[in-house]
Design a protein around this motif. Structure first.
Motif, PDB file in Angstrom:
ATOM      1  N   HIS A 109      -6.696 115.992 -85.095  1.00 19.86           N
ATOM      2  CA  HIS A 109      -8.118 116.310 -85.185  1.00 19.86           C
ATOM      3  C   HIS A 109      -8.806 115.124 -85.848  1.00 19.86           C
ATOM      4  CE1 HIS A 109     -11.827 118.334 -86.369  1.00 19.86           C
ATOM      5  NE2 HIS A 109     -11.471 119.401 -85.676  1.00 19.86           N
ATOM      6  N   PRO A 110      -9.993 114.686 -85.359  1.00 24.89           N
ATOM      7  CA  PRO A 110     -10.637 113.522 -85.984  1.00 24.89           C
ATOM      8  C   PRO A 110     -10.891 113.706 -87.475  1.00 24.89           C
ATOM      9  CG  PRO A 110     -12.139 114.672 -84.471  1.00 24.89           C
ATOM     10  CD  PRO A 110     -10.779 115.200 -84.221  1.00 24.89           C
ATOM     11  N   TYR A 111     -11.094 114.941 -87.904  1.00 29.04           N
ATOM     12  CA  TYR A 111     -11.338 115.196 -89.326  1.00 29.04           C
ATOM     13  C   TYR A 111     -10.102 114.889 -90.166  1.00 29.04           C
ATOM     14  CZ  TYR A 111     -13.362 117.586 -93.394  1.00 29.04           C
ATOM     15  OH  TYR A 111     -13.874 117.892 -94.637  1.00 29.04           O
ATOM     16  N   ASP A 112      -8.906 114.956 -89.556  1.00 25.53           N
ATOM     17  CA  ASP A 112      -7.678 114.625 -90.290  1.00 25.53           C
ATOM     18  C   ASP A 112      -7.754 113.210 -90.849  1.00 25.53           C
ATOM     19  OD1 ASP A 112      -6.853 117.086 -89.397  1.00 25.53           O
ATOM     20  OD2 ASP A 112      -5.238 116.334 -88.126  1.00 25.53           O
ATOM     21  N   ALA A 113      -8.237 112.275 -90.021  1.00 27.77           N
ATOM     22  CA  ALA A 113      -8.301 110.875 -90.444  1.00 27.77           C
ATOM     23  C   ALA A 113      -9.230 110.698 -91.636  1.00 27.77           C
ATOM     24  CB  ALA A 113      -8.755 110.001 -89.284  1.00 27.77           C
ATOM     25  N   LEU A 114     -10.302 111.483 -91.684  1.00 33.87           N
ATOM     26  CA  LEU A 114     -11.244 111.395 -92.800  1.00 33.87           C
ATOM     27  C   LEU A 114     -10.663 112.039 -94.049  1.00 33.87           C
ATOM     28  CD1 LEU A 114     -14.490 112.354 -90.835  1.00 33.87           C
ATOM     29  CD2 LEU A 114     -13.611 110.056 -91.332  1.00 33.87           C
ATOM     30  N   MET A 115     -10.066 113.202 -93.894  1.00 32.74           N
ATOM     31  CA  MET A 115      -9.525 113.925 -95.039  1.00 32.74           C
ATOM     32  C   MET A 115      -8.348 113.183 -95.671  1.00 32.74           C
ATOM     33  SD  MET A 115      -8.774 118.019 -95.178  1.00 32.74           S
ATOM     34  CE  MET A 115      -7.878 117.971 -93.628  1.00 32.74           C
ATOM     35  N   GLN A 116      -7.547 112.516 -94.857  1.00 37.44           N
ATOM     36  CA  GLN A 116      -6.354 111.856 -95.388  1.00 37.44           C
ATOM     37  C   GLN A 116      -6.663 110.622 -96.215  1.00 37.44           C
ATOM     38  OE1 GLN A 116      -3.862 111.426 -91.894  1.00 37.44           O
ATOM     39  NE2 GLN A 116      -3.592 113.653 -91.741  1.00 37.44           N
ATOM     40  N   THR A 141      -6.313 119.330 -90.771  1.00 39.98           N
ATOM     41  CA  THR A 141      -7.333 120.362 -90.619  1.00 39.98           C
ATOM     42  C   THR A 141      -6.696 121.729 -90.400  1.00 39.98           C
ATOM     43  OG1 THR A 141      -8.787 118.694 -89.642  1.00 39.98           O
ATOM     44  CG2 THR A 141      -9.400 120.995 -89.307  1.00 39.98           C
ATOM     45  N   SER A 142      -5.642 121.781 -89.615  1.00 43.35           N
ATOM     46  CA  SER A 142      -5.008 123.069 -89.313  1.00 43.35           C
ATOM     47  C   SER A 142      -4.367 123.689 -90.544  1.00 43.35           C
ATOM     48  CB  SER A 142      -3.974 122.902 -88.201  1.00 43.35           C
ATOM     49  OG  SER A 142      -2.955 121.986 -88.572  1.00 43.35           O
ATOM     50  N   THR A 143      -3.671 122.889 -91.365  1.00 45.70           N
ATOM     51  CA  THR A 143      -3.021 123.461 -92.551  1.00 45.70           C
ATOM     52  C   THR A 143      -4.049 123.864 -93.602  1.00 45.70           C
ATOM     53  OG1 THR A 143      -2.662 121.238 -93.469  1.00 45.70           O
ATOM     54  CG2 THR A 143      -0.877 122.187 -92.186  1.00 45.70           C
ATOM     55  N   VAL A 144      -5.103 123.070 -93.753  1.00 49.91           N
ATOM     56  CA  VAL A 144      -6.141 123.414 -94.721  1.00 49.91           C
ATOM     57  C   VAL A 144      -6.881 124.674 -94.272  1.00 49.91           C
ATOM     58  CG1 VAL A 144      -8.313 122.649 -95.757  1.00 49.91           C
ATOM     59  CG2 VAL A 144      -6.385 121.067 -95.609  1.00 49.91           C
ATOM     60  N   TYR A 173     -13.870 114.837 -98.236  1.00 49.44           N
ATOM     61  CA  TYR A 173     -13.669 114.925 -99.688  1.00 49.44           C
ATOM     62  C   TYR A 173     -13.731 116.364-100.178  1.00 49.44           C
ATOM     63  CZ  TYR A 173     -14.459 113.314-104.581  1.00 49.44           C
ATOM     64  OH  TYR A 173     -14.378 113.070-105.925  1.00 49.44           O
ATOM     65  N   PHE A 174     -14.688 117.138 -99.662  1.00 48.48           N
ATOM     66  CA  PHE A 174     -14.936 118.476-100.205  1.00 48.48           C
ATOM     67  C   PHE A 174     -13.697 119.381-100.235  1.00 48.48           C
ATOM     68  CE2 PHE A 174     -19.625 117.888 -99.494  1.00 48.48           C
ATOM     69  CZ  PHE A 174     -19.994 118.096-100.816  1.00 48.48           C
ATOM     70  N   PRO A 175     -12.837 119.386 -99.219  1.00 52.64           N
ATOM     71  CA  PRO A 175     -11.683 120.294 -99.289  1.00 52.64           C
ATOM     72  C   PRO A 175     -10.829 120.095-100.525  1.00 52.64           C
ATOM     73  CG  PRO A 175     -11.885 119.357 -97.084  1.00 52.64           C
ATOM     74  CD  PRO A 175     -12.897 118.653 -97.947  1.00 52.64           C
ATOM     75  N   TYR A 181     -14.610 105.259 -87.891  1.00 49.14           N
ATOM     76  CA  TYR A 181     -13.405 105.179 -88.722  1.00 49.14           C
ATOM     77  C   TYR A 181     -12.307 106.075 -88.148  1.00 49.14           C
ATOM     78  CZ  TYR A 181     -10.356 105.484 -92.799  1.00 49.14           C
ATOM     79  OH  TYR A 181      -9.266 105.450 -93.629  1.00 49.14           O
ATOM     80  N   ALA A 182     -12.647 107.324 -87.833  1.00 50.78           N
ATOM     81  CA  ALA A 182     -11.655 108.261 -87.306  1.00 50.78           C
ATOM     82  C   ALA A 182     -11.074 107.764 -85.991  1.00 50.78           C
ATOM     83  CB  ALA A 182     -12.277 109.639 -87.129  1.00 50.78           C
ATOM     84  N   ALA A 183     -11.876 107.069 -85.191  1.00 52.31           N
ATOM     85  CA  ALA A 183     -11.400 106.561 -83.907  1.00 52.31           C
ATOM     86  C   ALA A 183     -10.322 105.492 -84.067  1.00 52.31           C
ATOM     87  CB  ALA A 183     -12.572 106.010 -83.103  1.00 52.31           C
ATOM     88  N   CYS A 184     -10.201 104.937 -85.243  1.00 50.34           N
ATOM     89  CA  CYS A 184      -9.133 103.962 -85.508  1.00 50.34           C
ATOM     90  C   CYS A 184      -7.765 104.624 -85.582  1.00 50.34           C
ATOM     91  CB  CYS A 184      -9.415 103.210 -86.817  1.00 50.34           C
ATOM     92  SG  CYS A 184     -10.915 102.221 -86.817  1.00 50.34           S
ATOM     93  N   PHE A 185      -7.752 105.963 -85.593  1.00 47.71           N
ATOM     94  CA  PHE A 185      -6.499 106.710 -85.718  1.00 47.71           C
ATOM     95  C   PHE A 185      -6.415 107.739 -84.583  1.00 47.71           C
ATOM     96  CE2 PHE A 185      -7.955 105.237 -89.801  1.00 47.71           C
ATOM     97  CZ  PHE A 185      -6.845 104.578 -90.308  1.00 47.71           C
TER      98      PHE A 185
END
Length: 492
Positions: free
Chosen positions: A146-153, A161-164, A407-409, A137-141
């Motif tokens: 950061h790959p985690y950005d795509a999941l968190m958004q 990820t950096s601002t959080v 989700y957790f953040p 999923y993250a690779a679609c963006f």
């Protein structure tokens, strides 16, 4: 032409909203009433619904409908939110969306069995599948930092990820000395039961009704991991679980989930059967539940009003207890194993731990098989707690079974937002504490409805925060609130 363009868009959105509601209803049933053997069929059906909703959202025709409705004067907030959904969905294959839903349905039952048996190894294969699917999923963006950005958004639009990380670092810096100072003080003691389950439910629902729970539009059921599900403003489902030995799980859990439900029930009718008729982000959503559970639910004004009624229901455990003593006990700070049972002061550290582990998974610094050891080490470092079993450690939350990485953040972000809104509410309603003490919870509910709920997703969380508080996300109000509250409770 004007009305026709808007009507065509809304007809399309109604179909997508209906599919989402059907999928949510199936998810609610899976966690409350479905027999265990139904998981495979439920997963397949749920995957189909998710795929159909995804395809309708990604459909190029929706882009054309948005252009026409925008020219015709459709609400800009609706256009913005749906266009973002459309552009995001167009990047993700429908087959991937369906597979993610199917694995989530399968993993629910496996997680429940693994937790019961304290057997992480039996859950690990499905967790690895989730991580792999989320990487796809993250690779679609590829443009994200950061790959985690795509999941968190998916859950908190605009978050990075950096601002959080920066916000959480500031939060941790403020929490550690507060928790240390509290640890040097005497423990206030437990609020010992027994608290009969039926009477807990009675008290919880009486308070929830004063908040805005309506019997004709809401229902309450039991679930292994309490949650709220809404199929629209007039169909709000909350779940709970009660433990006779404590009020902390059942009573305060109901207040938490009712806070979520009030958000969904308070969205303006004009957004019914559109894809914007829900919370604008999970952080803002969580701000509502955390505010009602803790800032209202564990406050002096609320218990000045409700302690006499609680004593009627629990005359033995509460006999002779005064408000001050009750407050110290229901707000006691004790680093603990379980996030959902954590006190306000230590709660966000549980969330920070999970955020860090998730980021490390997607950075490749951590493997799924390493999670239990990493979890246990971080619990010892952050909370000084030794984890006796994976059931009370890495397996305690259902979120990874659902594959909802990122989700957790939102739990900690929501707690920060709650404090910002709480400060603003007291400025706007100077006698808010007196109103709560008098049993009036409707004034706060209506203020939140006016400034947060009614917009649904037509306003972003950042827009809501700036309008209400004059600034964006800020950890300072939460740290002020916690220092003031616990400073008084513990005489710091």
């Amino acid at each position: 032409m004007t009305d026709a363009a808007i009507d065509a868009l809304r007809t399309h959105l109604a179909e997508v909203a209906d599919l989402h509601h059907a999928a949510m209803l199936m998810g609610w049933d899976q966690q409350t009433h479905m027999p265990p053997r139904g998981a495979q069929g439920r997963g397949q059906a749920g995957g189909t619904l998710e795929r159909l909703a995804h395809e309708r959202t990604a459909d190029p025709a929706l882009g054309t409908l948005l252009d026409g409705a925008e020219s015709a004067g459709e609400a800009p907030g609706l256009i913005r939110a749906v266009r973002e959904d459309h552009e995001r969905a167009a990047r993700v294959p429908g087959a991937l969306v369906a597979e993610m839903a199917e694995v989530a349905a399968e993993a629910q039952g496996v997680w429940e069995a693994a937790r019961k048996a304290d057997d992480f190894a039996s859950f690990a294969p499905l967790l690895r599948r989730h991580v792999d699917l989320c990487r796809q999923y993250a690779a679609c963006f590829p443009e994200v930092e950061h790959p985690y950005d795509a999941l968190m958004q998916r859950f908190e639009p605009g978050a990075t990820t950096s601002t959080v990380r920066a916000a959480f670092a500031e939060l941790r810096e403020g929490l550690v000395p507060l928790i240390s100072a509290i640890a040097a003080k005497p423990d206030p003691g437990e609020l010992a039961g027994p608290f009969p389950v039926a009477d807990q439910r009675t008290l919880a629902l009486e308070i929830a009704r004063s908040m805005g729970y309506e019997d004709a539009a809401w229902r309450i059921d039991e679930a292994a991991h309490p949650f709220m599900a809404s199929m629209g403003r007039q169909d709000v489902r909350i779940t709970t679980k009660e433990d006779e030995s404590t009020l902390a799980i059942g009573l305060f859990g109901v207040l938490h989930e009712t806070g979520h439900g009030l958000y969904e029930a308070g969205i303006a009718p004009e957004w019914d059967r559109t894809t914007v008729g829900t919370g604008t982000s999970l952080g803002v959503h969580e701000s509502q539940s955390r505010m009602w559970e803790n800032m209202v639910g564990r406050s002096r004004p609320l218990w000045t009003r409700w302690l006499p009624r609680a004593k009627e229901l629990f005359p033995g455990p509460l006999e002779g207890l005064e408000v001050d003593d009750l407050l110290r006990r229901i707000n006691a700070v004790r680093p603990s194993l379980i996030r959902v049972d954590a006190d306000e002061a230590t709660y966000c550290l549980h969330v920070l731990l999970r955020f860090e582990l998730e980021v490390e998974l997607f950075e490749g610094a951590l493997e799924v098989d390493d999670l239990p050891a990493a979890w246990n080490a971080r619990m010892r470092e952050y909370l000084g707690v030794d984890v006796p079993s994976d059931a009370d450690g890495v397996l305690q939350d259902v979120h990874w079974a659902h594959g909802v990485f990122g989700y957790f953040p939102t739990y900690a972000l929501g707690t920060m937002i709650a404090a910002q809104l709480w400060e603003a509410a007291h400025v706007a309603i100077p006698d808010l504490d007196r109103r709560i003490e008098d049993g009036d919870l409707g004034t706060l509910r209506e203020w939140l409805r006016e400034h947060v709920h009614r917009y649904g997703r037509t306003r972003t969380g950042d827009e809501i925060l700036h309008d209400v508080t004059g600034r964006g996300l800020d950890p300072a109000p939460l740290l002020r609130y916690l220092n003031d509250k616990y400073g008084a409770l513990y005489d710091l």
